[in-house]
Enzyme design. Structure first.
Site, PDB file in Angstrom:
ATOM      1  N   LYS A  86     -11.212  -3.761  -4.120  1.00  0.00           N
ATOM      2  CA  LYS A  86     -12.076  -2.590  -4.290  1.00  0.00           C
ATOM      3  C   LYS A  86     -11.263  -1.372  -4.704  1.00  0.00           C
ATOM      4  O   LYS A  86     -11.802  -0.398  -5.205  1.00  0.00           O
ATOM      5  CB  LYS A  86     -12.905  -2.310  -3.026  1.00  0.00           C
ATOM      6  CG  LYS A  86     -12.165  -2.351  -1.710  1.00  0.00           C
ATOM      7  CD  LYS A  86     -13.149  -2.460  -0.526  1.00  0.00           C
ATOM      8  CE  LYS A  86     -12.444  -3.015   0.705  1.00  0.00           C
ATOM      9  NZ  LYS A  86     -13.308  -3.647   1.660  1.00  0.00           N
ATOM     10  N   LYS A 124       0.829  -1.216   0.000  1.00  0.00           N
ATOM     11  CA  LYS A 124       0.000   0.000   0.000  1.00  0.00           C
ATOM     12  C   LYS A 124       0.856   1.255   0.000  1.00  0.00           C
ATOM     13  O   LYS A 124       0.506   2.247  -0.617  1.00  0.00           O
ATOM     14  CB  LYS A 124      -0.918   0.022   1.227  1.00  0.00           C
ATOM     15  CG  LYS A 124      -2.164  -0.806   1.060  1.00  0.00           C
ATOM     16  CD  LYS A 124      -3.224  -0.403   2.070  1.00  0.00           C
ATOM     17  CE  LYS A 124      -4.482  -1.205   1.908  1.00  0.00           C
ATOM     18  NZ  LYS A 124      -5.474  -0.936   2.949  1.00  0.00           N
ATOM     19  N   LYS A 170      -4.829  -9.760  -6.975  1.00  0.00           N
ATOM     20  CA  LYS A 170      -6.030  -9.965  -6.146  1.00  0.00           C
ATOM     21  C   LYS A 170      -7.179  -9.072  -6.625  1.00  0.00           C
ATOM     22  O   LYS A 170      -6.938  -7.923  -6.986  1.00  0.00           O
ATOM     23  CB  LYS A 170      -5.655  -9.614  -4.702  1.00  0.00           C
ATOM     24  CG  LYS A 170      -6.669  -9.970  -3.660  1.00  0.00           C
ATOM     25  CD  LYS A 170      -6.209  -9.523  -2.288  1.00  0.00           C
ATOM     26  CE  LYS A 170      -6.315  -8.024  -2.114  1.00  0.00           C
ATOM     27  NZ  LYS A 170      -6.163  -7.553  -0.735  1.00  0.00           N
TER      28      LYS A 170
HETATM   29  P1  TYM Z   1     -10.585  -6.047   3.802  1.00  0.00           P
HETATM   30  O1  TYM Z   1     -11.581  -5.002   4.115  1.00  0.00           O
HETATM   31  O2  TYM Z   1      -9.526  -5.733   2.790  1.00  0.00           O
HETATM   32  O3  TYM Z   1     -11.304  -7.360   3.334  1.00  0.00           O
HETATM   33  C1  TYM Z   1     -12.328  -7.945   4.125  1.00  0.00           C
HETATM   34  C2  TYM Z   1     -12.269  -9.449   4.031  1.00  0.00           C
HETATM   35  O4  TYM Z   1     -12.382  -9.861   2.665  1.00  0.00           O
HETATM   36  C3  TYM Z   1     -11.287 -10.705   2.323  1.00  0.00           C
HETATM   37  N1  TYM Z   1     -10.910 -10.442   0.932  1.00  0.00           N
HETATM   38  C4  TYM Z   1     -10.765 -11.401   0.011  1.00  0.00           C
HETATM   39  N2  TYM Z   1     -10.899 -12.742   0.085  1.00  0.00           N
HETATM   40  C5  TYM Z   1     -10.690 -13.440  -1.055  1.00  0.00           C
HETATM   41  N3  TYM Z   1     -10.340 -12.864  -2.232  1.00  0.00           N
HETATM   42  C6  TYM Z   1     -10.190 -11.529  -2.355  1.00  0.00           C
HETATM   43  N4  TYM Z   1      -9.863 -10.973  -3.504  1.00  0.00           N
HETATM   44  C7  TYM Z   1     -10.399 -10.731  -1.182  1.00  0.00           C
HETATM   45  N5  TYM Z   1     -10.345  -9.400  -0.939  1.00  0.00           N
HETATM   46  C8  TYM Z   1     -10.654  -9.247   0.359  1.00  0.00           C
HETATM   47  C9  TYM Z   1     -10.167 -10.296   3.274  1.00  0.00           C
HETATM   48  O5  TYM Z   1      -9.203 -11.315   3.414  1.00  0.00           O
HETATM   49  C10 TYM Z   1     -10.922 -10.034   4.542  1.00  0.00           C
HETATM   50  O6  TYM Z   1     -11.176 -11.228   5.243  1.00  0.00           O
HETATM   51  N6  TYM Z   1      -7.472  -5.890   7.690  1.00  0.00           N
HETATM   52  C11 TYM Z   1      -8.752  -6.368   7.233  1.00  0.00           C
HETATM   53  C12 TYM Z   1      -9.923  -5.877   8.051  1.00  0.00           C
HETATM   54  C13 TYM Z   1      -9.819  -6.109   9.515  1.00  0.00           C
HETATM   55  C14 TYM Z   1      -9.990  -7.366  10.165  1.00  0.00           C
HETATM   56  C15 TYM Z   1      -9.840  -7.087  11.558  1.00  0.00           C
HETATM   57  C16 TYM Z   1     -10.225  -8.660   9.717  1.00  0.00           C
HETATM   58  C17 TYM Z   1      -9.589  -5.182  10.459  1.00  0.00           C
HETATM   59  N7  TYM Z   1      -9.602  -5.763  11.697  1.00  0.00           N
HETATM   60  C18 TYM Z   1      -9.939  -8.103  12.496  1.00  0.00           C
HETATM   61  C19 TYM Z   1     -10.324  -9.683  10.660  1.00  0.00           C
HETATM   62  C20 TYM Z   1     -10.174  -9.409  12.032  1.00  0.00           C
HETATM   63  C21 TYM Z   1      -8.952  -5.896   5.806  1.00  0.00           C
HETATM   64  O7  TYM Z   1      -8.372  -4.925   5.356  1.00  0.00           O
HETATM   65  O8  TYM Z   1      -9.889  -6.579   5.132  1.00  0.00           O
END
Ligand code: TYM
Length: 350
Positions: A212, A126, A209
């Site tokens: 969004k 990032k 990947k």
């Molecule tokens: P975030 O918001 O990027 O994504 C949310 C969830 O979606 C999954 N994900 C995917 N899985 C499969 N293929 C993809 N292309 C894909 N894109 C996103 C992510 O793995 C995630 O499970 N850091 C985290 C948010 C967070 C969090 C937490 C998660 C903050 N605190 C505590 C678990 C526990 C994040 O940026 O996810």
């Protein structure tokens, strides 16, 4: 004054509890749905205690327009509910309403080491070449994520593949905290990364990947896309000229084909092997329309329900507020104990 600290506990003493979160930093994608949301619903339906969070404080580690952030947080909540999260059975809330996250996040900033944080591949991706100019919050992000989970003594965290390293760091923070203070206070969390779509890839480039934040809208399916858009995006998805092979091994060097097979499998609730068995020898001219129909059949009801829920933002806010009250009731006593463990005086009458 809070109660004296009850320690040590053993890991076995922690009851099974799931926590996971999604950033409201843009509309949700098929990757979020298959890698996270769909599996959140399965966990809820298995009867485990589930706590799900729209992590708005994580979202602001990169610039967010305030009005859009509010809109995206409500849209995220609507997506959870439309996908099958029942706010009566799961706790659903937005992070900033429960201050325990920020409080424990600060304490973990003082537990985590600079070296650990510098090795986080998501930060490196990032920040890119711009690392002098990104927010301090982006660097500290994984410590806040550890706080999200550990403020609830959660034991299991369902996520997509890209969050694995952050969960390893969460374990390191829990272990270091326990060792530093001679307690057995935090559980060592178990990542749950399972199913056919733990890493959904871009429809334009099977090595990237689905995200969004990708500048190309054609690279992803958004949960707000209508049936026609979903169909078009799948039909236009990048592929190769070969038919589908008859074994999974045959997809080894075909990332785009592998991705579409995985998406089909996850949407249908089958294994990738089963999809290959059903479509062995098929051309993409046959497979893509079948995938488009399946995607529309699974996603359209969710989009329709999201749109219906979004017509009543006050009701969404009410649900998030009620979830936050229930979340607070779990996290507050845990974070109060952390203050005691760390040696902070808690003498206010409350
Ligand atoms: P975030 O918001 O990027 O994504 C949310 C969830 O979606 C999954 N994900 C995917 N899985 C499969 N293929 C993809 N292309 C894909 N894109 C996103 C992510 O793995 C995630 O499970 N850091 C985290 C948010 C967070 C969090 C937490 C998660 C903050 N605190 C505590 C678990 C526990 C994040 O940026 O996810």
């Amino acid at each position: 004054m809070s109660e004296p600290v009850q320690t040590p506990q053993t890991n076995a003493a922690f009851r099974p509890r799931i926590f996971s979160g999604i950033q409201p930093s843009g509309g949700l994608t098929l990757g979020n749905y298959l890698g996270a949301l769909k599996r959140f619903v399965e966990k809820q339906d298995e009867g485990i205690e589930t706590i799900y969070c729209l992590v708005d404080m994580h979202a602001i580690t990169v610039w967010q327009d305030p009005d859009k952030l509010r809109q995206q947080t409500r849209e995220g909540a609507a997506a959870f509910i439309a996908a099958g999260i029942d706010p009566a059975r799961s706790i659903l809330f937005n992070q900033s309403q429960v201050t325990a996250h920020a409080e424990l996040g600060w304490i973990f900033n003082c537990v985590a080491r600079m070296g650990w944080m510098s090795r986080m591949t998501q930060f490196k991706d990032k920040a890119g070449k711009n690392s002098e100019n990104v927010s301090l919050g982006l660097f500290a992000y994984p410590a806040l994520m550890a706080a999200d989970i550990l403020a609830y003594h959660a034991t299991m965290v369902p996520v997509g593949e890209d969050q694995k390293q952050h969960l390893e760091l969460t374990r390191d923070i829990a272990i270091k905290f326990n060792n530093d203070f001679g307690v057995d206070f935090f559980p060592v969390v178990k990542p749950i990364i399972e199913g056919a779509a733990t890493r959904v890839m871009s429809l334009r480039d099977g090595t990237k990947k689905m995200s969004k934040s990708d500048p190309s809208d054609q690279s992803r399916i958004n949960l707000t896309d209508d049936a026609d858009t979903i169909s078009k995006k799948i039909r236009k998805a990048k592929t190769d000229p070969e038919p589908l092979p008859d074994t999974l091994e045959g997809l080894k060097d075909r990332p785009e084909a592998r991705n579409l097979v995985n998406i089909y499998a996850a949407l249908a609730g089958h294994s990738a092997e089963q999809v290959i068995a059903d479509f062995a020898g098929a051309q993409f001219g046959t497979f893509k329309p079948a995938l488009a129909d399946l995607a529309v059949a699974k996603l359209e009801p969710i989009t329709t329900e999201m749109n219906r829920l979004m017509k009543d933002p006050a009701e969404i806010d009410r649900i998030l507020g009620e979830g936050a009250d229930r979340a607070e009731a779990i996290a507050r006593p845990i974070v109060d104990q952390v203050y005691d463990i760390v040696g902070m005086i808690r003498s206010r009458r409350r």
